[in-house]
Design a protein around this motif. Sequence first.
Motif, PDB file in Angstrom:
ATOM      1  N   ARG A 633      41.627  -2.690   8.698  1.00 39.48           N
ATOM      2  CA  ARG A 633      41.955  -2.209  10.041  1.00 39.48           C
ATOM      3  C   ARG A 633      43.382  -1.650  10.137  1.00 39.48           C
ATOM      4  O   ARG A 633      43.618  -0.608  10.747  1.00 39.48           O
ATOM      5  CB  ARG A 633      41.741  -3.346  11.051  1.00 39.48           C
ATOM      6  CG  ARG A 633      41.656  -2.886  12.489  1.00 39.48           C
ATOM      7  CD  ARG A 633      41.017  -3.940  13.344  1.00 39.48           C
ATOM      8  NE  ARG A 633      39.648  -4.191  12.948  1.00 39.48           N
ATOM      9  CZ  ARG A 633      38.634  -3.424  13.307  1.00 39.48           C
ATOM     10  NH1 ARG A 633      38.827  -2.384  14.080  1.00 39.48           N
ATOM     11  NH2 ARG A 633      37.415  -3.689  12.906  1.00 39.48           N
ATOM     12  N   HIS A 634      44.327  -2.363   9.542  1.00 41.14           N
ATOM     13  CA  HIS A 634      45.715  -1.888   9.617  1.00 41.14           C
ATOM     14  C   HIS A 634      45.878  -0.554   8.883  1.00 41.14           C
ATOM     15  O   HIS A 634      46.592   0.344   9.347  1.00 41.14           O
ATOM     16  CB  HIS A 634      46.674  -2.933   9.036  1.00 41.14           C
ATOM     17  CG  HIS A 634      46.743  -4.194   9.834  1.00 41.14           C
ATOM     18  ND1 HIS A 634      47.228  -4.227  11.127  1.00 41.14           N
ATOM     19  CD2 HIS A 634      46.375  -5.469   9.544  1.00 41.14           C
ATOM     20  CE1 HIS A 634      47.160  -5.473  11.591  1.00 41.14           C
ATOM     21  NE2 HIS A 634      46.640  -6.239  10.653  1.00 41.14           N
ATOM     22  N   GLN A 635      45.199  -0.443   7.746  1.00 42.06           N
ATOM     23  CA  GLN A 635      45.252   0.812   6.984  1.00 42.06           C
ATOM     24  C   GLN A 635      44.595   1.945   7.767  1.00 42.06           C
ATOM     25  O   GLN A 635      45.087   3.076   7.786  1.00 42.06           O
ATOM     26  CB  GLN A 635      44.566   0.639   5.632  1.00 42.06           C
ATOM     27  CG  GLN A 635      45.403  -0.061   4.590  1.00 42.06           C
ATOM     28  CD  GLN A 635      46.706   0.648   4.324  1.00 42.06           C
ATOM     29  OE1 GLN A 635      47.778   0.127   4.630  1.00 42.06           O
ATOM     30  NE2 GLN A 635      46.636   1.858   3.786  1.00 42.06           N
ATOM     31  N   ALA A 636      43.472   1.643   8.405  1.00 38.64           N
ATOM     32  CA  ALA A 636      42.758   2.668   9.179  1.00 38.64           C
ATOM     33  C   ALA A 636      43.634   3.169  10.326  1.00 38.64           C
ATOM     34  O   ALA A 636      43.690   4.374  10.596  1.00 38.64           O
ATOM     35  CB  ALA A 636      41.449   2.103   9.714  1.00 38.64           C
ATOM     36  N   GLN A 637      44.323   2.242  10.982  1.00 43.94           N
ATOM     37  CA  GLN A 637      45.209   2.644  12.083  1.00 43.94           C
ATOM     38  C   GLN A 637      46.303   3.582  11.576  1.00 43.94           C
ATOM     39  O   GLN A 637      46.624   4.589  12.203  1.00 43.94           O
ATOM     40  CB  GLN A 637      45.830   1.412  12.735  1.00 43.94           C
ATOM     41  CG  GLN A 637      46.729   1.756  13.926  1.00 43.94           C
ATOM     42  CD  GLN A 637      47.294   0.516  14.593  1.00 43.94           C
ATOM     43  OE1 GLN A 637      46.832  -0.593  14.365  1.00 43.94           O
ATOM     44  NE2 GLN A 637      48.291   0.714  15.427  1.00 43.94           N
TER      45      GLN A 637
END
Length: 652
Positions: A633-637
């Motif tokens: 999720r953090h990477q996607a953001q």
Amino acid sequence: MSTVYSVEVPNAPTISGEGKPRRHPLFVDKLLEHPPEVITLWENFLHGLKESGGGNFLGHRPIENGVAQPYVWQTYPEVKTRVISLGSGLRKLGLKPLAPLGILMLNCPEWTITELASYMHNFITVPLYETLGVEAIDHIVNETDMEYVVTSQTKARYLLDMKTSLPTLHTIIVADHLDQDTIDYGKSLNVQVVDFLKVEDEGSRNQVKPETVKPSDIATICYTSGTTGRPKGAVLTNSNIVSLIAGITAMGEKGKLFKISKDDVHVSYLPLAHVYERCNQGVMIYSGASIGFYQGDTLKLLDDIAELKPTLFISVPRLLNRVYDKVMAGVKAKGGVAEWTFNTAYNQKKALLSRGIINHWLWDRVVFTPIRARLGGRVRAMLSGSAPISPDVMDFLRICFSAEVYEGFGQTENAACITMSHYGDTKAGHVGGPQPTVEVKLVDVPDMNYTSQDVPLPRGEICVRGYTVFREYYKNPEKTNETLDKNGWCHTGDIGLWDSQGRLIIIDRLKNIFKLAQGEYIAPEKIELIYQKHELVAQAYVHGDSLQASLVGVIVPDNEVLTRWAKENGFEDKSFKELCEEPKVKNHILQTLAKYGKAHDLKGFENIKNIYLSPEPFSAENDLLTPTFKLKRHQAQKHFTRQIETMYFEIS
């Protein structure tokens, strides 16, 4: 010398993996439990009655031929008479002390009168609200074995329609315009439907002496919207809420917060089903202040405010952001000299904020008076809570309204307030120090690289202990034990850091759960799983921002299904990448998902409002998936930062 907003508790043991607890500097030796001579919520009302001097208490706007009239007021003594009558009437109907009483209606005088009658007779209020959905109401009524509900005419029929799944429900008290059809409908279902005023009248003629209420008695079971699954019922005692009132009042008396008096006027429009507004009212009542209710329509709220002219404005970021957007758009639309004058005035006042100054002898009169008039022209203090607010909006409020502006942080589980900013602190981006009633510590979250040893500032999960911390989740020991540890610390799930002056800054969320600007919790995985069931969707990433009121999403369409749809709809000459860039394709998928989400019981705030179509699938190779194919999720953001900004810009 810099002001300090929290200090470490003296002689607190050093525990590996966590920082030392911190308290308000004025209450470091002993936490504040309750105000002088007030230990229950009924005593809180009696204190307000005395403070009010018999003045106005509850105001509403009668509607005549569809037009709202001026406010009509009931005084504190008049309300006391009604409360005594209603409480006795409910007892005569068979409602017993420590039994649940459901309340399902918009904010109105009858809501507060019902609540006060409950405090007097020791009924346990259990607010219900439709936005949670039919399943949640079903769950709450059945979990609490609820037999009695106070509601409105339209909501009464809503409950009667659900009767087959609500076996315990047998009495509905209608607070407005009860008609014979509804009474007959209730009879056909073996439910007694009675008029609120008739219950009062019966109680006035047959008064029942209330039993003694203890501080440890349950005042309310307040169900939270939760994240996944069923809502949880936070059990709050009289002591919990009285303690919150004590903390806010003490801060005012010590010059750290706005001090409330019988001359203050509060506008009640935030849902009373949530603990935030109920605690707001408790604080107002303690000081004998007046409470004016909105009509029930947020689109007409500014009209109500103009009529009421409140002195205090307690709100949430969603509404404050709207005020900010409207003012700034209006300035831009005017252009020319007007825009130049506004910007000049704004920038000069912004420069004064660093010195704690919120007033300007010229600009307040020449430029900002019309803006102040939007909130009635008398607001002297503002408070934002329930979700984070942008520092830009905080500065805007201080500049344009020349008012004290505070930000608080809290949860249902902590009677709405854990920390709050102080009077004279005009720096934005933090939520102040601990309330006088609690202590706060940060616990390491090594998986997310947040620790109490971090340099330059300690970080970790925010944990709170003290008099406002809830007792338990009703009939849910498993969830209670996840949140409350054996030493009484409530684990909030929010990640924070202490700044150099001991103020708390919220920086993250422990789990993949976040709040939207209106305060609703979102579990993105649940939404993604639903969308990914649709044939058009191969992969989905749902993003929410606590400074925004809605969700956006990145969708990787199913190549085969989209290509087939394209051939049927005149896009057969476009490649998959070109289809993902085509506005008509995007619009089709967005509308399709909106209908699909609704059909699969997604609430309005859970549906994405804008999408970006990505032709490139999420994979371990592009670092968007773990080796076990879970979304990072953090990477996607980070990866979709530009697209996220564009999506929010498009719907703003």
